[in-house]
Design a protein around this motif. Structure first.
Motif, PDB file in Angstrom:
ATOM      1  N   GLY A 140      -3.553  -9.350   8.641  1.00 44.25           N
ATOM      2  CA  GLY A 140      -4.422  -8.689   9.602  1.00 44.25           C
ATOM      3  C   GLY A 140      -5.425  -7.756   8.946  1.00 44.25           C
ATOM      4  O   GLY A 140      -5.219  -7.280   7.822  1.00 44.25           O
ATOM      5  N   THR A 141      -6.506  -7.490   9.672  1.00 42.51           N
ATOM      6  CA  THR A 141      -7.572  -6.639   9.154  1.00 42.51           C
ATOM      7  C   THR A 141      -7.161  -5.178   9.073  1.00 42.51           C
ATOM      8  O   THR A 141      -7.470  -4.487   8.096  1.00 42.51           O
ATOM      9  CB  THR A 141      -8.826  -6.773  10.041  1.00 42.51           C
ATOM     10  OG1 THR A 141      -9.267  -8.128  10.022  1.00 42.51           O
ATOM     11  CG2 THR A 141      -9.951  -5.874   9.547  1.00 42.51           C
ATOM     12  N   ALA A 142      -6.476  -4.673  10.108  1.00 44.27           N
ATOM     13  CA  ALA A 142      -6.134  -3.247  10.175  1.00 44.27           C
ATOM     14  C   ALA A 142      -5.339  -2.763   8.964  1.00 44.27           C
ATOM     15  O   ALA A 142      -5.728  -1.780   8.318  1.00 44.27           O
ATOM     16  CB  ALA A 142      -5.403  -2.945  11.472  1.00 44.27           C
ATOM     17  N   PRO A 143      -4.216  -3.409   8.611  1.00 43.13           N
ATOM     18  CA  PRO A 143      -3.469  -2.933   7.446  1.00 43.13           C
ATOM     19  C   PRO A 143      -4.235  -3.085   6.138  1.00 43.13           C
ATOM     20  O   PRO A 143      -4.105  -2.257   5.224  1.00 43.13           O
ATOM     21  CB  PRO A 143      -2.200  -3.792   7.440  1.00 43.13           C
ATOM     22  CG  PRO A 143      -2.535  -5.003   8.239  1.00 43.13           C
ATOM     23  CD  PRO A 143      -3.513  -4.547   9.267  1.00 43.13           C
ATOM     24  N   ALA A 144      -5.063  -4.128   6.045  1.00 43.17           N
ATOM     25  CA  ALA A 144      -5.842  -4.345   4.827  1.00 43.17           C
ATOM     26  C   ALA A 144      -6.858  -3.218   4.642  1.00 43.17           C
ATOM     27  O   ALA A 144      -6.963  -2.623   3.561  1.00 43.17           O
ATOM     28  CB  ALA A 144      -6.551  -5.689   4.900  1.00 43.17           C
ATOM     29  N   LEU A 145      -7.595  -2.926   5.687  1.00 44.43           N
ATOM     30  CA  LEU A 145      -8.628  -1.896   5.601  1.00 44.43           C
ATOM     31  C   LEU A 145      -8.004  -0.513   5.404  1.00 44.43           C
ATOM     32  O   LEU A 145      -8.562   0.340   4.695  1.00 44.43           O
ATOM     33  CB  LEU A 145      -9.487  -1.916   6.860  1.00 44.43           C
ATOM     34  CG  LEU A 145     -10.886  -1.305   6.766  1.00 44.43           C
ATOM     35  CD1 LEU A 145     -11.680  -1.929   5.625  1.00 44.43           C
ATOM     36  CD2 LEU A 145     -11.632  -1.487   8.079  1.00 44.43           C
ATOM     37  N   THR A 146      -6.845  -0.304   5.989  1.00 43.62           N
ATOM     38  CA  THR A 146      -6.146   0.975   5.821  1.00 43.62           C
ATOM     39  C   THR A 146      -5.832   1.234   4.352  1.00 43.62           C
ATOM     40  O   THR A 146      -5.989   2.355   3.848  1.00 43.62           O
ATOM     41  CB  THR A 146      -4.834   0.982   6.634  1.00 43.62           C
ATOM     42  OG1 THR A 146      -5.151   0.886   8.023  1.00 43.62           O
ATOM     43  CG2 THR A 146      -4.042   2.262   6.393  1.00 43.62           C
ATOM     44  N   ASP A 147      -5.392   0.192   3.653  1.00 45.60           N
ATOM     45  CA  ASP A 147      -5.062   0.355   2.235  1.00 45.60           C
ATOM     46  C   ASP A 147      -6.301   0.511   1.353  1.00 45.60           C
ATOM     47  O   ASP A 147      -6.229   1.114   0.284  1.00 45.60           O
ATOM     48  CB  ASP A 147      -4.205  -0.818   1.751  1.00 45.60           C
ATOM     49  CG  ASP A 147      -2.724  -0.576   2.017  1.00 45.60           C
ATOM     50  OD1 ASP A 147      -2.399   0.427   2.680  1.00 45.60           O
ATOM     51  OD2 ASP A 147      -1.893  -1.382   1.555  1.00 45.60           O
ATOM     52  N   VAL A 148      -7.429  -0.040   1.792  1.00 42.87           N
ATOM     53  CA  VAL A 148      -8.674   0.180   1.043  1.00 42.87           C
ATOM     54  C   VAL A 148      -9.101   1.637   1.213  1.00 42.87           C
ATOM     55  O   VAL A 148      -9.497   2.297   0.252  1.00 42.87           O
ATOM     56  CB  VAL A 148      -9.798  -0.767   1.528  1.00 42.87           C
ATOM     57  CG1 VAL A 148     -11.105  -0.452   0.792  1.00 42.87           C
ATOM     58  CG2 VAL A 148      -9.413  -2.223   1.286  1.00 42.87           C
ATOM     59  N   VAL A 149      -8.988   2.143   2.416  1.00 44.45           N
ATOM     60  CA  VAL A 149      -9.344   3.541   2.690  1.00 44.45           C
ATOM     61  C   VAL A 149      -8.459   4.501   1.909  1.00 44.45           C
ATOM     62  O   VAL A 149      -8.923   5.517   1.378  1.00 44.45           O
ATOM     63  CB  VAL A 149      -9.248   3.828   4.208  1.00 44.45           C
ATOM     64  CG1 VAL A 149      -9.386   5.327   4.487  1.00 44.45           C
ATOM     65  CG2 VAL A 149     -10.311   3.056   4.972  1.00 44.45           C
ATOM     66  N   SER A 150      -7.170   4.157   1.808  1.00 39.25           N
ATOM     67  CA  SER A 150      -6.229   5.051   1.115  1.00 39.25           C
ATOM     68  C   SER A 150      -6.318   4.938  -0.403  1.00 39.25           C
ATOM     69  O   SER A 150      -5.741   5.739  -1.127  1.00 39.25           O
ATOM     70  CB  SER A 150      -4.798   4.749   1.555  1.00 39.25           C
ATOM     71  OG  SER A 150      -4.390   3.460   1.098  1.00 39.25           O
ATOM     72  N   GLY A 151      -7.024   3.892  -0.892  1.00 38.69           N
ATOM     73  CA  GLY A 151      -7.169   3.724  -2.333  1.00 38.69           C
ATOM     74  C   GLY A 151      -6.156   2.797  -2.959  1.00 38.69           C
ATOM     75  O   GLY A 151      -6.149   2.630  -4.186  1.00 38.69           O
ATOM     76  N   GLN A 152      -5.308   2.169  -2.144  1.00 36.26           N
ATOM     77  CA  GLN A 152      -4.343   1.212  -2.681  1.00 36.26           C
ATOM     78  C   GLN A 152      -5.043  -0.054  -3.176  1.00 36.26           C
ATOM     79  O   GLN A 152      -4.585  -0.731  -4.088  1.00 36.26           O
ATOM     80  CB  GLN A 152      -3.314   0.837  -1.604  1.00 36.26           C
ATOM     81  CG  GLN A 152      -2.482   2.008  -1.094  1.00 36.26           C
ATOM     82  CD  GLN A 152      -1.644   2.635  -2.192  1.00 36.26           C
ATOM     83  OE1 GLN A 152      -0.945   1.942  -2.924  1.00 36.26           O
ATOM     84  NE2 GLN A 152      -1.720   3.961  -2.312  1.00 36.26           N
ATOM     85  N   VAL A 153      -6.167  -0.387  -2.521  1.00 36.30           N
ATOM     86  CA  VAL A 153      -6.973  -1.549  -2.895  1.00 36.30           C
ATOM     87  C   VAL A 153      -8.421  -1.072  -3.016  1.00 36.30           C
ATOM     88  O   VAL A 153      -8.821  -0.095  -2.372  1.00 36.30           O
ATOM     89  CB  VAL A 153      -6.859  -2.683  -1.847  1.00 36.30           C
ATOM     90  CG1 VAL A 153      -7.560  -3.948  -2.325  1.00 36.30           C
ATOM     91  CG2 VAL A 153      -5.400  -2.995  -1.550  1.00 36.30           C
ATOM     92  N   ASP A 154      -9.203  -1.756  -3.836  1.00 35.78           N
ATOM     93  CA  ASP A 154     -10.549  -1.267  -4.162  1.00 35.78           C
ATOM     94  C   ASP A 154     -11.624  -1.571  -3.129  1.00 35.78           C
ATOM     95  O   ASP A 154     -12.543  -0.777  -2.934  1.00 35.78           O
ATOM     96  CB  ASP A 154     -10.995  -1.847  -5.506  1.00 35.78           C
ATOM     97  CG  ASP A 154     -10.112  -1.389  -6.645  1.00 35.78           C
ATOM     98  OD1 ASP A 154      -9.834  -0.178  -6.719  1.00 35.78           O
ATOM     99  OD2 ASP A 154      -9.697  -2.242  -7.461  1.00 35.78           O
TER     100      ASP A 154
END
Length: 332
Positions: free
Chosen positions: A194-208
Motif C-alpha cells: 500500500g501507498t500509506a505505509p510506504a510513504l510513511t517510511d519515506v517521511v520518517s527516513g527509513q527509505v530514501d
C-alpha cells in the motif's frame, strides 16, 4: 391481400424459429432512446478508493442528465482484474460499463500471463476521465535538490539509495523502474503493501524516496517532511507549476501519466458509445466535478473514444517495456 398475408406468415415463422427481425441500419432497438433503463457500472476495487470515487461521481452525473440510476457494483480482487474480466464479459448493450484504470488496463497485460481479458480486443474505450499526477518525493536527508543531483548520488554509490513502492508491479514501482532504466542508476526497491505505509517510511527516513500521487507528496513537501523534485507527466502540473517534469530534469522520454476511464465490453453500438462519451465529457466540465477532482489532486482528461484507445495502446507498450526491463512478473 394474399401477398401481405404471406409476408406476415413468413415473418411470424422466422420469429417462432428464433430468428429476430432485420432492422434498418441505425435503427436497432434501444439506440435512439438510450438509456431507457438503469445502467450498471463495475468498479473493480473496494469502496472508497480512487476508482470507486470517480465511478460514483460519473454515475451521479449520468443519473442527473438522463434520469436513469447508475448502479455501482464493487468487484475487487487481484489488482482490479477480476472486476475488469466481469466487465469484458458483460452484454455489449451500453447498459454495462466499468471504471478502469492504468493498472488493470495498461499494466496488467504485461504483468500477468493468465489475464482473463485482452484490454485492446475485449473492451471498448468510452471516455478517459482523469489523470493522476505523480511526483518524485525524496527525504530531505538525501543530498539531492533535483533529479540530476539524485542520479549523480545514485551513480556515485550504486545500491546506496532505495525507493519505496506500494507493491511489486504497482504504478509507483513501475515509475521508479523507468527512472532507473533511463538514468542507468542502481536504486534498491523496497516494496510495501500500500501507498500509506510506504510513504510513511519515506517521511520518517527509513527509505530514501518514492514516486506517488502528487497530492500526497505535496502534502508532506509543504511541511518540510519531503522534497518534491519532479513530476512525471508530459507537462507541469497545475497543482505544482514550479516543479519541473522528469523530461525537463534531464530524463528525456520520461512520461508516466496514470489515468482512470470508463470502458465497456467490445461491440457496444457506435452511437451509444458516442452518447456516453459526450455525456461524460460534459460532466467533466461541470463546476462541481472540476472542484471535486481538484480536491482529489486529479486532472480531468476529456477526449474522444479514439483518443482514449490510442492512450491505452501507447501505455500498454510503455509498461510492457518497463516490466520486461525490470524482470517483473505477477501471478493470478
Amino acid at each position: 391481400m394474399p401477398i401481405v398475408r404471406n409476408v406476415l406468415a413468413v415473418f411470424a415463422g422466422l420469429l417462432l424459429a428464433g430468428a429476430g427481425p432485420v432492422w434498418p441500419q441505425g435503427a436497432k432497438p434501444g439506440a435512439s432512446d438510450y438509456p431507457n433503463k438503469p445502467l450498471r457500472m463495475v468498479v473493480p476495487f473496494a469502496p472508497g478508493g480512487p476508482n470507486d470515487i470517480l465511478g460514483r461521481m460519473v454515475g451521479q452525473k449520468l443519473h442527473e442528465l438522463w434520469g436513469q440510476p447508475v448502479v455501482v457494483e464493487n468487484r475487487g480482487g487481484l489488482g482490479g482484474t477480476i472486476g475488469m474480466a466481469v466487465a469484458a464479459k458483460s452484454p455489449a448493450d451500453g447498459y454495462h460499463i466499468a471504471m478502469g484504470g492504468s493498472s488493470n488496463l495498461a499494466v496488467a497485460p504485461s504483468l500477468y500471463k493468465r489475464l482473463a481479458y485482452d484490454s485492446a480486443r475485449d473492451l471498448t474505450m468510452v471516455a478517459n476521465v482523469a489523470h493522476v499526477p505523480y511526483a518524485l518525493g525524496v527525504n530531505p536527508v538525501v543530498p539531492a535538490r533535483n533529479v540530476r543531483e539524485l542520479i549523480a548520488v545514485a551513480k556515485r554509490k550504486p545500491g546506496l539509495l532505495n525507493y519505496a513502492s506500494s507493491g511489486v508491479g504497482s504504478m509507483s514501482a513501475l515509475a521508479a523502474e523507468l527512472l532507473k532504466s533511463l538514468s542507468g542508476a542502481e536504486i534498491v526497491h523496497v516494496p510495501y503493501k500500500g501507498t500509506a505505509p510506504a510513504l510513511t517510511d519515506v517521511v520518517s527516513g527509513q527509505v530514501d524516496m518514492m514516486l506517488a500521487d502528487l497530492s500526497l507528496v505535496q502534502r508532506y513537501a509543504e511541511i518540510g517532511k519531503l522534497r518534491m523534485i519532479a513530476v512525471t507527466g508530459s507537462r507541469r502540473s497545475g497543482a505544482a507549476p514550479g516543479v519541473p517534469t522528469m523530461t525537463e530534469s534531464g530524463l528525456k522520454g520520461y512520461v508516466i501519466e496514470p489515468w482512470f476511464g470508463v470502458v465497456g465490453p467490445a461491440g457496444i453500438p457506435r452511437d451509444i458509445v458516442e452518447k456516453l462519451n459526450a455525456a461524460i465529457v460534459g460532466a467533466l466540465k461541470a463546476a462541481d466535478v472540476v472542484q471535486r477532482l481538484k480536491a482529489l489532486g486529479y486532472e480531468p482528461r476529456p477526449g474522444t473514444p479514439e483518443q482514449f484507445a490510442a492512450t491505452l495502446k501507447r501505455d500498454i507498450r510503455l509498461y510492457a517495456d518497463i516490466v520486461k526491463r525490470a524482470g517483473i512478473s505477477g501471478t493470478l
